[in-house]
Design an enzyme around this catalytic site. Structure first.
Site, short mmCIF file in Angstrom:
data_model
loop_
_atom_site.label_atom_id
_atom_site.label_comp_id
_atom_site.label_asym_id
_atom_site.label_seq_id
_atom_site.Cartn_x
_atom_site.Cartn_y
_atom_site.Cartn_z
N LYS A 219 0.93 -1.41 -0.11
CA LYS A 219 0.37 0.16 0.22
C LYS A 219 0.83 1.02 0.23
O LYS A 219 0.38 2.19 -0.86
CB LYS A 219 -1.08 -0.31 0.97
CG LYS A 219 -2.15 1.08 1.29
CD LYS A 219 -2.87 0.76 2.40
CE LYS A 219 -4.02 -0.19 2.37
NZ LYS A 219 -4.67 -0.39 3.32
N ARG B 154 -3.41 2.67 8.07
CA ARG B 154 -3.66 1.32 7.22
C ARG B 154 -2.73 0.67 7.99
O ARG B 154 -1.68 0.87 7.73
CB ARG B 154 -4.69 2.15 6.18
CG ARG B 154 -5.56 2.93 6.11
CD ARG B 154 -5.93 2.99 4.44
NE ARG B 154 -7.17 3.59 4.64
CZ ARG B 154 -7.06 5.24 4.23
NH1 ARG B 154 -6.19 5.87 4.26
NH2 ARG B 154 -8.50 5.21 4.60
N GLY C 76 -9.02 -6.30 3.12
CA GLY C 76 -10.05 -6.66 3.50
C GLY C 76 -9.61 -7.70 5.29
O GLY C 76 -10.34 -7.90 6.07
N MET D 82 -6.63 -6.95 6.97
CA MET D 82 -6.53 -6.84 8.61
C MET D 82 -6.60 -5.38 8.76
O MET D 82 -7.67 -4.99 8.38
CB MET D 82 -4.89 -6.66 8.21
CG MET D 82 -3.71 -7.41 7.94
SD MET D 82 -2.12 -6.89 7.98
CE MET D 82 -2.54 -6.59 6.30
N ARG E 298 -3.67 -0.64 -6.03
CA ARG E 298 -2.44 -1.44 -6.44
C ARG E 298 -3.11 -2.44 -7.16
O ARG E 298 -4.02 -2.58 -8.31
CB ARG E 298 -3.11 -2.64 -5.06
CG ARG E 298 -4.85 -3.00 -5.11
CD ARG E 298 -5.13 -3.23 -3.59
NE ARG E 298 -6.42 -3.87 -3.56
CZ ARG E 298 -7.38 -4.00 -2.42
NH1 ARG E 298 -6.52 -3.91 -1.28
NH2 ARG E 298 -8.91 -3.20 -2.37
N HIS F 248 -16.84 -5.99 -0.17
CA HIS F 248 -15.78 -7.43 0.83
C HIS F 248 -16.60 -9.20 0.28
O HIS F 248 -15.32 -9.57 -0.55
CB HIS F 248 -15.51 -8.00 2.29
CG HIS F 248 -15.05 -9.19 2.74
ND1 HIS F 248 -15.29 -9.85 2.39
CD2 HIS F 248 -13.77 -8.77 2.67
CE1 HIS F 248 -14.69 -10.74 3.13
NE2 HIS F 248 -13.95 -10.07 3.24
N SER G 271 6.78 -44.22 -20.40
CA SER G 271 6.04 -43.14 -19.74
C SER G 271 5.91 -43.47 -18.41
O SER G 271 5.34 -44.62 -17.95
CB SER G 271 4.56 -43.66 -20.72
OG SER G 271 3.72 -42.68 -19.73
N CYS H 114 2.17 -39.90 -17.60
CA CYS H 114 0.73 -40.42 -17.90
C CYS H 114 0.30 -40.25 -16.66
O CYS H 114 -1.47 -40.39 -17.01
CB CYS H 114 0.00 -41.37 -19.16
SG CYS H 114 0.46 -42.92 -18.22
N TYR I 249 6.95 -34.73 -22.67
CA TYR I 249 5.89 -34.27 -21.97
C TYR I 249 5.27 -34.93 -21.68
O TYR I 249 5.31 -35.73 -20.37
CB TYR I 249 4.96 -35.01 -23.60
CG TYR I 249 4.73 -36.48 -23.60
CD1 TYR I 249 3.93 -37.39 -23.22
CD2 TYR I 249 6.22 -37.44 -24.70
CE1 TYR I 249 3.45 -38.16 -23.14
CE2 TYR I 249 5.61 -38.37 -24.19
CZ TYR I 249 4.61 -39.59 -23.60
OH TYR I 249 3.88 -40.74 -23.49
#
Length: 891
Positions: free
Chosen positions: A39, A109, A118, A120, A353, A473, A779, A846, A866
């Site tokens: 903040k 704040r 919201g 704190m 923010r 909120h 695999s 897989c 893969y």
């Protein structure tokens, strides 16, 4: 005391505890954010780019951590720095803290390095007392606002610093409004507010035994300590756990000159987003409350008006907000969520923010910011997490079903998606039901939510509130969690654990079912069906960019033509696992399979196998055509044969009637095939060794299907996989059978194919160099490899794994996220040994881990070629493979 001066250098914990907004340059660097909190860092940034930010300073996160280390005592030097900072703030504002002539008021704040909206505490109007309230009334010529501000301070201070139950303050407000015949807080007169302030002070005295503090410096010190302590509040701890945030970061305390939005109709407070946080559309989106302070809008106590309305009521302010949004986006190169106050017609910025947004908005803004030239394709891909892609694949309410359903209520569509579940009226009840049954679907219904509801919101499928707006909120938290939310529905009220639908006789009790549509804000009675979503154009574009950065390819686990078509549509580059046993269930197929199992002679078995071969050929042909030009890995029969026989008495009787086989013989066969530990029993390659005709039938069907698909124009890329091999002799034996069957079936016709194995046993990993001599590919079947490494049955693990995780015996469920230290090491050993014997050995995974982003990161780092996952997780895996290639660390 000398405070820090303007610096462009990174801040250090060894420096001061206090930093002024105007002194810090490059505040948005990670090191500076860690010291200032997010903040304050952004207040420094906004100050530096010329926005109108009320003057102030930050008490650092370092001070917070030392506060806790010292047993909730201030570190040496902090009191002196705070006093010097207030003195400098007085000089810069021309006001005096505690003065009865021209008083300075401040807010305190919280602000952690990572935004926790919201979670704190905040305290406004510090500096108000029995004397300064009159001075404020005189200087502003607005005694009502003065007493409104003072009563707010006593209320917030009482709740945050003294821990007094908020309901007690609300009760006093409600009683006074009732006595005066008023509906809303903003209708209270100056006299009402003065009376309310006195009642609040009496409540503080009653609950604490002390008078409300009149000294402004002690009040400021207590407020800073309370903000520090809110870092370890129950809701903040729960939020960090849910979002996997570091408990050791601490919070800064931001001290800032107050600007007042409650001075009249030319004042107010608002929250705005530079783009829609729900859809990502490029439009100023937000809400505004006239004659109010910031906490009113965030808490959802009053339903605000859309910020667009300011075009009519405050056109100059709207133009300034529009210009501010453009400047913020240009500076930050991302969507911003900013808070503002208008005081006597003048705009002030209180916070910005990076905006919390839905998955839809995340994808659209990343794509659009790239198209607008603000970020690169690589940055765009990195801004969308695999988890957000997964959220976009969540089911939505069936539009056809909605045509025949009646919406009982409507609200603001605050967070998109669908939620179908049983209603509950408290966060605690939602949590209880979820802990009792993890599969329980719950919709949390509240008048409005608060930060204390965080765990219940996490347990719910969706949230419905009677009050609040799109920036309340509930809305902000649901968007961050990817949960459906319908907010501010004026059609409902919540009282006595019941949901009342206004203007109707509908009253819903706890555990009745509702359906929420987070796209339209509609609420339906009962459970509506849901459908798979469509892939948006922006997501398709982002995934194509992601593919260009990936080293690993993403395949799909698909056993039907429909699965194969879906997988290809979602971007799969082949099939990594086609489980042939799934083709044997249902209708005539299971009957033929059971005939084969129950055969007493080779002739009977071959007759049944011929029936199965026809089914298999049909299925394989369709899959090869669907995956034209892409590899298809077909795993030969893996599960034990007893899985295909009925277990219940009624099912055995039905099978006896269907096949003509005596019930006693069926029971005997089932008993003969049953095993003490079937997952380690007669299955996989062991079936090939003992009953080679089963694998011969499957291979013949595969090759015939490949030829048929090839003749129809398909480019067939066939891979045949032998399951559960533990030795090179098993591999050699089964490969020989495959090659001999190929020779008989193909009869000289050309077909490129390869034969590999599924590595799912620890011995196979350790002897991988020998197995690789006879295998074209590996695999890794990490589901079974996890079972055999841990000695845990996946089907029985639920009985004890949750307590293990709770007590930190294991960190995570190894069947959800691949265990790097054990299973992962075996994978690495097998890869290293296999590629020593065969340097170009292709290898993939897989198991279920193939769709888990954290496991995919391991696979990339280990060198796999893969991953393969269920079709609807393919887009998630595509984004995860790109993030892994671009160096994102998730573990």
């Amino acid at each position: 005391m000398q405070l820090s001066k303007a610096t462009e250098n990174p801040l250090s914990e060894s420096q001061n505890f206090v930093y002024f907004f105007s002194d810090v340059k490059n505040a948005n660097s990670p090191q500076n954010v860690a010291v200032l909190g997010n903040k304050a860092a952004q207040l420094c940034e906004m100050t530096s780019i010329g926005l109108n930010v009320p003057k102030g300073f930050a008490v650092s996160t370092h001070a917070c951590r030392e506060f806790f280390q010292a047993g909730k005592k201030w570190p040496s030097g902090l009191a002196e720095e705070l006093s010097a900072a207030v003195e400098r703030l007085e000089q810069e504002t021309g006001k005096k803290f505690g003065s009865t002539e021209n008083p300075l008021f401040v807010s305190v704040r919280s602000g952690s390095p990572v935004s926790m909206p919201g979670m704190m505490d905040t305290i406004l109007n510090i500096g108000m007392n029995d004397s300064t309230v009159h001075a404020f009334a005189k200087t502003t010529k607005n005694p009502r606002s003065a007493w409104d501000s003072y009563r707010r301070l006593v209320q917030m201070f009482g709740e945050v610093v003294f821990g007094i139950d908020p309901k007690l303050f609300e009760k006093e407000i409600a009683e006074l409004k009732q006595k005066s015949g008023l509906a809303h807080d903003n209708e209270l007169s100056t006299e009402d507010l003065e009376e309310l302030t006195q009642k609040f002070k009496e409540l503080v005295k009653e609950k604490t035994g002390s008078q409300f503090p009149q000294g402004v410096f002690p009040a400021l010190s207590m407020a800073v300590s309370a903000v520090f302590e809110s870092w370890n509040s129950k809701r903040a701890i729960a939020y960090r756990r849910i979002h996997s945030l570091d408990d050791s970061l601490g919070t800064a305390a931001t001290v800032q000159e107050m600007v007042f939005g409650n001075l009249g109709n030319d004042s107010g407070t608002g929250v705005a987003f530079t783009r829609s946080p729900s859809s990502g559309e490029k439009q100023l989106f937000g809400e505004f409350l006239a004659n109010a302070q910031g906490e009113d809008i965030v808490a959802g106590i009053r339903t605000p008006m859309p910020v667009e309305e300011l075009k009519k009521t405050m056109p100059q302010i709207f133009e300034e907000l529009f210009a501010t949004a453009h400047l913020l986006e240009t500076h930050y190169r991302d969507m911003q969520d900013f808070e503002f106050t208008v005081e006597n017609g003048k705009l002030f910025l209180l916070q910005t923010r990076t905006a919390k947004r839905t998955a839809q908005a995340s994808v659209k803004t990343a794509f659009d910011f790239c198209a607008e030239g603000l970020i690169s394709k690589q940055e765009a891909v990195l801004r969308v997490s695999p988890k957000e892609v997964e959220r976009l694949l969540h089911r939505q309410l069936d539009q056809n079903a909605k045509k025949f359903a009646q919406a009982i209520a409507r609200g603001i569509p605050a967070s998109p998606g669908a939620a179908v579940g049983k209603i509950v009226f408290s966060a605690q009840r939602a949590l209880e039901l979820k802990q009792k049954n993890a599969d329980e679907k719950i919709v949390l219904v509240r008048e409005e939510t608060s930060a204390e509801d965080i765990e219940g919101m996490n347990a719910a499928e969706g949230i419905l509130t009677a009050r609040g707006g799109a920036t309340s909120h509930a809305a902000v938290i649901c968007r961050a969690m990817g949960k459906c939310c319908v907010a501010g529905s004026n059609d409902i009220s919540v009282k006595d654990n019941k949901l009342f639908v206004k203007n109707s006789k509908i009253v819903l009790q706890e555990l009745e079912t509702v359906s929420l549509d987070g796209y339209t804000g509609e609420v339906f009675l009962g459970g509506l069906p849901t459908v798979e979503p469509e892939i948006a154009e922006e997501l398709s574009g982002l995934l194509l960019w992601a593919d260009s950065f990936s080293r690993m390819r993403v395949r799909a686990n698909a056993d039907t033509v429909q699965d194969a078509e879906t997988a290809r549509k979602l971007g799969a580059k082949g099939i990594g696992l086609c489980r042939t046993e799934h083709m044997f269930f249902g209708g005539e197929r299971i009957t033929a399979m059971r005939e084969m199992i129950l055969s007493r002679t080779e002739e009977q078995r071959n007759r049944a196998l011929e029936k199965l071969a026809a089914f298999q050929k049909q299925d394989f042909t369709g899959i090869f055509r669907a995956m034209d030009g892409l590899p298809v890995t077909i795993r030969l029969l893996d599960p034990p044969l007893h899985e295909f026989l009925p277990k219940e008495k009624k099912d055995i009787e039905a099978l006896s009637a269907e096949t003509g086989v005596e019930k006693e013989l069926l029971e005997k066969a089932a008993k003969e095939l049953s095993e003490a530990n079937p997952m380690l029993g007669f299955r996989g390659v062991r079936l090939c060794v003992v009953f080679p005709e089963i694998y011969e039938m499957q291979c013949r069907a595969v090759f015939e299907a490949a030829l048929a698909a090839k003749k129809s124009g398909a480019n067939v890329k066939l891979e045949i996989m032998i399951p559960l091999v533990f030795s090179e002799t098993e591999m050699l034996h089964s490969k020989k059978l495959v090659l001999e069957t190929a020779q008989k079936t193909l009869q000289g016709e050309e077909l490129d194919f390869s034969v590999g194995t599924m590595i799912e046993l620890p011995r196979a990993c350790i002897t991988a160099d020998r197995i690789a001599q006879h295998a074209d590919f590996f695999s890794f079947g990490t589901n079974d490899l996890t079972q055999t490494t841990f000695g845990i049955s996946r089907d029985d693990a639920a009985k004890f794994l949750h307590p293990y995780i709770e007590k930190k015996v294991v960190e995570k469920d190894p069947f959800v996220e691949l265990d790097r230290n054990g299973v992962g090491e075996l994978v690495k050993i097998a890869l290293e040994k296999g590629r020593l014997a065969k340097p170009k050995l292709k290898a993939g995974i897989c198991g279920e881990h193939g769709g888990d982003p954290n496991s995919i990161e391991f696979c990339h780092n280990a060198g796999l070629d893969y991953v393969s996952c269920s079709p609807y997780r393919v887009p998630v895996a595509r984004m995860a493979t790109a993030h892994a290639a671009l160096g994102v660390t998730r573990n």
